[in-house]
Design an enzyme around this catalytic site. Structure first.
Site, PDB file in Angstrom:
ATOM      1  CG  ASP A 417      -2.191   0.700   1.048  1.00  0.00           C
ATOM      2  OD1 ASP A 417      -2.161   1.611  -0.081  1.00  0.00           O
ATOM      3  OD2 ASP A 417      -3.207   0.623   1.570  1.00  0.00           O
TER       4      ASP A 417
HETATM    5  C1  BGC Z   1      -5.168   3.086   0.077  1.00  0.00           C
HETATM    6  C2  BGC Z   1      -5.175   2.110  -1.266  1.00  0.00           C
HETATM    7  C3  BGC Z   1      -5.096   2.815  -2.713  1.00  0.00           C
HETATM    8  C4  BGC Z   1      -3.603   3.445  -2.415  1.00  0.00           C
HETATM    9  C5  BGC Z   1      -3.349   4.285  -3.866  1.00  0.00           C
HETATM   10  C6  BGC Z   1      -3.964   4.004  -0.262  1.00  0.00           C
HETATM   11  O1  BGC Z   1      -3.833   5.108   0.592  1.00  0.00           O
HETATM   12  O2  BGC Z   1      -5.023   2.502   1.354  1.00  0.00           O
HETATM   13  O3  BGC Z   1      -6.650   1.652  -1.106  1.00  0.00           O
HETATM   14  O4  BGC Z   1      -5.387   1.689  -3.525  1.00  0.00           O
HETATM   15  O5  BGC Z   1      -3.579   4.459  -1.652  1.00  0.00           O
HETATM   16  O6  BGC Z   1      -4.243   5.041  -4.226  1.00  0.00           O
END
Ligand code: BGC
Length: 887
Positions: A417
């Site tokens: 993530d």
């Molecule tokens: C979120 C993810 C997301 C990623 C990219 C993160 O803050 O937890 O779900 O896919 O950002 O945008």
């Protein structure tokens, strides 16, 4: 027992010839007793033939199936591998055994990729008397009721074209030409913030993917740099969160789960993929598969709710929608199963907080949707932010290697993530960036999302020998494979001329309207308040969400586009036409007490005086109307990432407003727009009709009007229980029964300040018609533990309108090696019935539905026990029968 278990058992009869018994030969008939690591045993008869160091054999099991093997005796041990298949998937069985005397042998076995282990022993059985049946009889006599079960099937080869031999050959050829720095580059995902100038990095092959960029021309420009100006011409993978639509916005995933219609969900994500791919996006960070049993957690809106069975259906449907039947299909994108795993169990419902769940909960509740996505061929996974049982998910070897790759056979890649590798330091896990890079990559993470940790440290770790080249290659390989399978090496660019027609395809909006209609859940409808008549002349539409395009669309809309969702106000106006008076008042605005990090609303908050004026104006508008539709709930930024709450009440002055409006004594309908269950206790008693419309997307307002005015009969059902208070969270229907069940006399309440039952139960939803369930039948009242039984029920539309019912099957195992939930969903089907029509619905209840991970056994088990079975229209279904499962 089921066939694959038999195959497994059959294959386990092999031996070695120790030096001490070198003259002995294994040739002959052997009775083998197989013991699984978790307890329980099986037996069969095997004929073995030894010739020098070569060994061959075949075993016969109870169903008459046979399995042949070949092996080798080397010195005092023999290593043995046998290739077989299990539910269409290749499996390898590895054995080792020792001949302890010429008449006795024993050894160990392992089933790969699942890692299931056990021991076996055998004795010569010249007459071939002691076969499988005898062994089973012995188990029965010993009173065994809990049997080791084969784990859920791993990923089938056909589902993962990125793992095909053809793709792997291309990957090998490319890898052989890459420098360490170029390999590391593929592990790097760059943030595509506006103003970023990544060209120099791309020319060096220093990045494999870019995220958060959303500009088709820029995609093509950067791709040209990567493909035409870098040494090896490796294309970039452009990634974005396309969660519930790209240009055409569908209801949020929680709402989509409320449709209980996997085919609809698949179609919606097919459209999302088509639009995203037309704009140049190759890879979406969806579906989110986190089971969420705590309504305080804001990201509950991004998943399919509280139930693993429903969650699995929604997971597979979304993967099929995004990717098509196999990665590389035209107009599709790679999907990403996130956030691996158990992110939804954040302590206190606080986003990003630690998760502590025992292995049984992990395997029975939180992992199944991810496993379903893997089996559906999902190309990528995203590790979660938080630490799971004290080990951050981005460096969690148990999750990333043992479960995902070894047990499930996943062959795609795992992205972290955002910034998660760097967070390993904040989390008190890694000492510094180098340590974070080493520990996450060694644990099985492939790609670093935006933290720069891999780009800074991995090459150095390889050069100093801390990470081997083999480890680096292992990380890079599936990233290249996904790029090959997507066809990016052949067609790296996006045809900019096609985009407008795809994004404006009117068929997409029609599907969005259908989706929104099918996701709506009618929570209350006293005295036939709904549907409303279409000849109403004077309607007031009131509330802070009634005319808000952004809140109708919901969160996670990253594509730059005019917010053009149809609001509820617009939908009602369109439905009633120019002849009716439709007045509107917003009432006091609602805002988060603490602004969102993703806040899109630059306006200062209302002053208390402005709010009071808005309140009075709303009341006056309501007073002047004959019928009032109130549109209340939560703004889109009140659920989603970094959007947890302690309370589940209507925020702001909405509660006060609805009480004041209801006090006017006019017909009032409450339409809820929200991303999480809300504790609307007062409304549930005092407002005669309540429609849960969620965050319904581009066509939301039309769909709400379609339902309110009866053009559509609502058929959605809750994918989450609605608790009576935030203090009840976590709340879910599939809890274990305890020492004093709620239903026991004298224990009607667990709290002294209110009932502990849900305000609305899981699976609940009303219709404008009614349904009756009858004739619940088991095709056989008793089965054996490895068998499957059919369950049938008649469903009749007993009302006067056609409508949909979601027929739901629940199961409760009465005793077992571990306590089982009060009820668990194990089958569902949404059906459409004309008035008076009756249909027989059939479910299948087999080992897949009854298997569970037992804490007591540390293993997947199937128990020979009695099972309560209920079928009905929600999780309180009363039509009941009992299934007996014998050993
Ligand atoms: C979120 C993810 C997301 C990623 C990219 C993160 O803050 O937890 O779900 O896919 O950002 O945008």
């Amino acid at each position: 027992m089921r066939k694959h278990l038999v195959l497994f058992v059959l294959a386990a009869g092999l031996a070695t010839l120790p030096a001490a018994a070198a003259e002995s030969s294994l040739t002959g008939t052997w009775a083998l007793e197989i013991s699984f690591a978790a307890g329980g045993s099986r037996g069969q008869t095997c004929a073995l033939q030894q010739s020098g160091v070569d060994l061959s054999g075949s075993c016969v099991g109870d169903d008459g199936s046979t399995l042949d093997f070949k092996g080798q005796v080397e010195g005092s041990t023999a290593s043995w591998k046998s290739e077989s298949e299990w539910s269409g998937n290749p499996i390898t069985m590895a054995f080792k055994a020792t001949l302890t005397t010429p008449e006795e042998l024993n050894g160990t076995f392992e089933l790969l990729p699942m890692g299931m282990k056990g021991t076996f022993s055998g004795r010569r059985d010249p007459g071939g008397q002691a076969g499988y049946d005898a062994a089973l009889t012995r188990s029965k006599t010993a009173g065994a009721t809990s049997f080791p079960a084969a784990p859920p099937a791993p990923v089938a080869q056909a589902a993962a074209p990125f793992a095909s031999a053809a793709v792997q050959a291309k990957v090998d050829a490319l890898l052989a030409r890459m420098t360490v720095e170029e390999k590391v580059g593929q592990l790097v995902q760059l943030p595509g913030f506006s103003g970023a100038r990544p060209e120099a990095t791309l020319r060096k092959g220093g990045a494999g993917s870019v995220l958060w960029l959303n500009d088709t021309k820029e995609f093509n420009r950067l791709q040209r740099v990567a493909v035409e100006e870098s040494r090896l011409h490796i294309p970039l993978l452009f990634a974005l969160d396309v969660i519930h639509g790209y240009r055409t916005i569908f209801p949020m995933p929680l709402a989509m789960a409320a449709s209980w219609d996997p085919a609809l969900v698949e179609r919606a994500q097919t459209i999302a993929a088509r639009e995203a791919r037309a704009a140049g996006i190759h890879w979406t960070f969806a579906p989110m598969l986190d089971i969420a049993r705590d309504a305080r957690w804001g990201r509950i809106v991004e998943g399919a709710g509280e139930d693993p069975f429903l969650g699995q259906a929604m997971a597979a449907a979304q993967v099929r929608g995004f990717q098509g039947t196999a990665l590389g299909a035209a107009d599709r994108v790679a999907a990403c199963a996130k956030h691996f795993a158990a992110y939804g169990a954040a302590e206190g419902g606080r986003d990003y907080d630690s998760v502590n769940v025992p292995e049984s909960q992990l395997r029975n509740v939180y992992l199944p949707p991810f496993h379903a996505a893997a089996r559906a061929g999902v190309a990528t996974f995203m590790s979660a932010y938080m630490d799971l049982n004290d080990v951050p998910a981005a460096a969690n070897r148990f999750l990333l290697r043992d479960v995902l790759r070894k047990e499930w056979g996943f062959q795609g890649f795992v992205v972290s993530d955002a910034m998660a590798p760097a967070s390993l330091i904040t989390q008190g896990f890694a000492r510094h960036g180098r340590d974070a890079a080493y520990r996450s990559l060694a644990a099985g993470l492939n790609m670093d999302m935006a933290s720069g940790t891999f780009s800074r440290h991995v090459a150095g770790l390889v050069q100093e020998g801390k990470l081997t080249m083999a480890q680096l290659d292992e990380a890079v390989r599936p990233i290249l494979a996904v790029k090959f399978a997507l066809g990016l090496f052949d067609q790296p660019y996006t045809d900019e001329s096609r985009m407008a027609s795809v994004l404006n395809d009117p068929a997409h909006r029609q599907e969005a309207r259908l989706a929104a209609q099918r996701t709506m859940v009618l929570l209350r409808n006293e005295k036939g308040t709904l549907p409303l008549r279409k000849d109403l002349e004077n309607v007031a539409v009131i509330g802070p969400l009634a005319d808000s395009r952004e809140d109708t669309e919901g969160s996670w809309i990253l594509a730059p586009h005019p917010h053009d969702a149809v609001t509820v106000l617009e939908g009602i106006k369109a439905k009633l036409g120019a002849g009716a008076r439709v007045s509107y008042a917003k009432g006091p605005e609602i805002r988060r007490d603490i602004p969102s990090p993703f806040d899109r609303d630059p306006k200062p908050a209302q002053t208390p005086a402005e709010a009071e004026q808005a309140f009075q104006q709303a009341l006056a508008t309501a007073r002047a109307a004959d019928t009032i539709v109130m549109v209340l709930g939560e703004r889109q930024d009140m659920a989603g990432e970094a959007a947890s709450r302690a309370s589940l009440d209507l925020p702001g002055r909405q509660q006060e407003l609805i009480e004041a409006v209801v006090a006017l004594g006019k017909p009032v309908v409450l339409v809820l727009l929200n991303g999480r269950p809300l504790s609307i206790n007062w409304a549930a008693e005092h407002v005669s009709a309540i429609l849960e419309a969620w965050e319904p997307g581009s066509e939301g307002g039309h769909a709400v009007a379609d339902v309110l005015f009866g053009d559509v009969n609502p058929g959605g059902k809750l994918p989450v229980s609605v608790p009576r208070a935030g203090g009840h969270a976590p709340y879910y229907y599939a809890h274990n029964l305890t020492q004093a069940p709620e239903t026991a006399p004298g224990f009607t309440s667990r709290y002294w300040d209110g009932r502990s039952t849900p305000l609305y139960p899981f699976g609940f939803g009303l219709s404008y018609t009614s349904f009756a369930f009858s004739n619940l039948k088991l095709e056989r009242p008793e089965i054996e533990v490895g068998e499957t039984v059919g369950v049938t029920v008649d469903v009749t539309n007993t009302g006067e309108r056609e409508g949909d019912e979601v027929v739901q099957l629940y199961v409760h195992q009465r005793a077992g090696s571990a306590s089982r939930p009060a009820r668990e969903l194990k089958g569902f089907e949404r059906i459409h019935l004309a008035p008076g029509e009756k249909r027989t619905v059939r479910f299948s209840l087999g080992p897949d539905e009854r298997r569970y991970w037992s804490s007591a056994e540390g293993q997947w088990v199937l128990d020979a026990e009695r099972f309560d079975i209920w079928v009905g229209g929600d999780s309180r279904a009363t039509l009941h029968t009992v299934l007996t499962v014998n050993p």
